[in-house]
Enzyme design. Structure first.
Site, PDB file in Angstrom:
ATOM      1  N   LYS A  80      12.318  36.119  63.649  1.00 60.24           N
ATOM      2  CA  LYS A  80      11.204  35.182  63.784  1.00 60.24           C
ATOM      3  C   LYS A  80      11.442  33.986  62.883  1.00 60.24           C
ATOM      4  O   LYS A  80      12.047  34.098  61.815  1.00 60.24           O
ATOM      5  CB  LYS A  80       9.887  35.854  63.366  1.00 60.24           C
ATOM      6  N   ALA A 185      -4.845  35.800  80.230  1.00 61.05           N
ATOM      7  CA  ALA A 185      -6.002  36.566  80.714  1.00 61.05           C
ATOM      8  C   ALA A 185      -6.497  36.052  82.065  1.00 61.05           C
ATOM      9  O   ALA A 185      -6.935  36.850  82.912  1.00 61.05           O
ATOM     10  CB  ALA A 185      -7.123  36.516  79.691  1.00 61.05           C
TER      11      ALA A 185
END
Length: 364
Positions: A80, A185
């Site tokens: 990361k 979503a």
């Protein structure tokens, strides 16, 4: 902060500090584990209060990517990048090109991608300096926006979780509450609506709520009411740490399966869900569609191939549920063990190969 002590605790391989005065770049690249392959993980830009917070975030997120990539069956390790700065004020071309040069200097040990606070355009700037970047513009042969693929993976994983809880994976007629209505979503709601699920939704963004209500016939509730809904499945798709001491007593769902990261505030909350008989689809497994998608770019992106790979999330959820039952452990721990076992097997295979080479060189 005792950095080496922290790194030794979870066996991190490398921590790289990147500074470029001309552009204002202050970045940290953490590489956790490259047993399975080069470390893949996004570049996050955030206004960290302290440098220590940035270091801790880089290390924590890198380890999370090791587990995510391993559980997804990818031949990639975990890494990361965190960039210290305000993504709305501090960005410039030189900053991301400088980061690209630092990544190039790692010679393929680390591959980056888009993350919180960064965009496809930022990845294109990194690409000016290195090929070790995914999630660039489709014009360069990339996969484009990963959100729809992430949503598809969550949908597939939800069906597998439903099979564990209800005996079949059909979502038709199931009541499903969705917390958060962002890009992932929204697409997930589309899949659920088309299969015939009944949706109960919430978001602090009223426009996003109205859109889903109007397009999919969803029922809207206030944000603080979403946990107590009498539904079959609860899909957290917004903030992390939402499974906690305050929310667990409110839950009525038999399944928790959503795209949000770090859903469990603490590991013990996963144990509580297990004891309650709630099927929890570990977040880093069910939301791995995006990373599976961008990982396919490393082979020359093929959407059909990527989507087939995303569908293996179904099998992963089934395997994790089986481990959970056999060992009577919560599913979050079962997922960890699945990832750790894969890494251990590959490490053992490599060590045997290296020993054989050594024996040959020594004339044995």
């Amino acid at each position: 902060m005792e950095i080496f002590k922290y790194m030794q605790k979870h066996d991190y391989e490398q921590l790289v500090f990147c500074q470029d005065e001309a552009s204002g770049l202050k970045a940290i690249i953490a590489i956790h584990d490259t047993t399975l392959g080069p470390a893949l993980g996004g570049s996050r830009m955030w206004t960290y209060a302290t440098e220590e917070q940035a270091i801790e975030d880089a290390l924590r997120l890198a380890r999370g990517m090791t587990y995510k990539n391993a559980a997804a069956g990818l031949n990639l390790g975990g890494g990361k990048t965190v960039i210290i700065g305000d993504p709305f004020k501090d960005k410039n071309e030189e900053m991301f090109r400088a980061l690209g040069r630092f990544i190039q200097g790692l010679n393929g040990r680390y591959i980056t991608a888009e993350d919180v606070g960064t965009t496809v355009s930022d990845m294109d700037l990194i690409h000016e300096e290195t090929n070790y970047v995914t999630g660039i513009s489709p014009a360069f042969g990339s996969s484009g926006n990963p959100s729809p693929v992430t949503a598809y993976g969550v949908y597939i994983g939800m069906k597998a979780a439903a099979k564990e809880a209800f005996g079949n994976d059909s979502l038709s007629g199931r009541s499903i509450s969705v917390q958060g209505l962002g890009n992932v979503a929204y697409t997930l709601c589309d899949y659920l609506h088309k299969e015939g699920a009944h949706l109960i939704v919430t978001d602090i963004n009223k426009a996003a709520v109205e859109r889903v209500v109007n397009e999919f016939g969803a029922t809207a509730v206030e944000p603080n009411e979403i946990y107590s809904q009498y539904v079959d499945i609860f899909a957290p798709c917004a903030l992390g740490a939402i499974i906690n001491d305050d929310t667990i007593p409110q839950l009525k769902a038999k399944v928790i399966a959503g795209s949000a990261n770090n859903q469990l505030q603490e590991s013990r909350h996963g144990q509580i869900l297990h004891e309650m008989g709630i099927v929890y689809a570990p977040d880093y497994v069910i939301n791995a569609g995006g990373v599976i998608n961008v990982a396919d770019e490393l082979y020359g992106y093929n959407r059909d191939r990527a989507m087939k790979r995303v569908e293996t999330i179904y099998d992963s959820i089934i395997k994790i549920s089986a481990i959970s039952k056999e060992q009577n452990i919560p599913t979050y721990l079962a997922a960890n063990r699945l990832a750790e076992q894969r890494i251990a097997r590959v490490a053992k295979s490599r060590s045997q190969f290296l020993q054989n080479e050594k024996n040959i060189l020594n004339g044995r």
